[in-house]
Design an enzyme around this catalytic site. Structure first.
Site, PDB file in Angstrom:
ATOM      1  CB  ALA A  93      -0.914   0.018   1.227  1.00  0.00           C
ATOM      2  CE1 TYR A 153      -0.483  -3.597   8.726  1.00  0.00           C
ATOM      3  CE2 TYR A 153      -2.794  -4.230   8.752  1.00  0.00           C
ATOM      4  CZ  TYR A 153      -1.473  -4.511   8.441  1.00  0.00           C
ATOM      5  OH  TYR A 153      -1.155  -5.699   7.836  1.00  0.00           O
ATOM      6  CE  LYS A 160      -1.666  -8.299   5.067  1.00  0.00           C
ATOM      7  NZ  LYS A 160      -0.994  -9.333   4.243  1.00  0.00           N
ATOM      8  CE  LYS A 190      14.128  -2.757  12.591  1.00  0.00           C
ATOM      9  NZ  LYS A 190      15.235  -2.229  13.409  1.00  0.00           N
ATOM     10  CG  LEU A 192      11.478  -4.038   2.953  1.00  0.00           C
ATOM     11  CD1 LEU A 192      12.552  -3.046   3.379  1.00  0.00           C
ATOM     12  CD2 LEU A 192      11.838  -4.679   1.609  1.00  0.00           C
TER      13      LEU A 192
END
Length: 251
Positions: A93, A153, A160, A190, A192
């Site tokens: 996104a 998010y 999702k 953690k 990318l």
């Protein structure tokens, strides 16, 4: 004997050694399967080669183009024959669609995120089915931002949610054909991908604090669950969302 011995599994989304997909690929290989990797472009291929070497099967795959997916599946068929499942670990996104107000998400940004993060599962399934053996399994990756409002998010949570709905509908369609579909809701890691989330370190810290033992989940733990779901050992699990987050979803 390892429970994936003799299987051939396609794994998408390996970007580097911190990728959830990499945890999955390692676990799948450890259980005896042959892993076929995908890369989006030449730049991503270079990173993948550094990680796995040049001798493993890998194909170019751009999930935003149907013709590219079809070509990739034909290449896989030529390389290894039929496959026994695939791991869908692809999402994207625009960064500006993740923070701020949800009502400000642009039409183009919404379409892009849904296309790459959700529709890609449908497209991959469509073109992979002809080369999938009976008893195959599909596993995709989600996050509890699909059902809860997670700060920063936004658009990805919406995507999702769509992905999880697809899992249920695909499972209903494909189970009679001998193909199982499930999702893993992984804890915050953690990777990318998560570094694109504003204040992601706060999210990681909060997630760790909410685990009962105060220890975050690892990509290896997610990968081991993925390998299990791809195997005959999970034959009774169909259309489910399996939480692998060390209990964060409990609170």
């Amino acid at each position: 004997m390892a429970f994936l011995t003799g299987k051939k599994i396609l794994v998408t989304g390996v970007a580097n050694k911190r990728s959830i997909a990499w945890g999955c690929a390692k676990a799948i290989a450890d259980q005896g399967a042959e892993v076929i990797y995908t890369y989006q472009n030449d730049r991503m291929k270079k990173g993948l080669v550094k990680l796995v070497g040049e001798d493993v099967p890998m194909v170019e795959l751009d999930v935003s183009k149907d013709e590219n997916i079809e070509t990739a599946m034909a290449a896989i068929k030529e390389l290894v024959g039929n496959i026994d499942g695939f791991v869908h670990s692809i999402a994207f996104a625009n960064k500006e669609e993740l923070s701020g107000d949800v009502s400000e998400i642009t039409r183009d940004g919404f379409s892009l995120a849904q296309d790459v993060s959700a529709y890609s599962l449908l497209a991959l399934t469509k073109y992979a089915l002809p080369i999938m053996n009976p008893g195959s399994s599909i596993v995709t990756m989600t996050y509890m931002g699909s059902e809860r409002s997670i700060p920063n998010y936004n658009m990805m949570g919406i995507a999702k949610a769509a992905l999880e709905a697809e899992v249920r509908y695909l499972a209903t369609e494909l189970s009679p054909k001998g193909v199982r579909v499930n999702a893993i809701s992984a804890g915050a890691l953690k990777t990318l991908a998560v570094t694109g989330v504003k204040d992601y370190q706060s999210l990681l810290n909060l997630s760790e604090e909410r685990t009962p033992d105060k220890v975050s989940v690892t990509i290896d733990e997610v990968g081991q669950t993925c390998a299990f779901l791809l195997s005959p050992l999970a034959s009774g699990i169909v259309g489910d969302i399996i939480y692998v987050d060390k209990g964060v979803h409990l609170s």
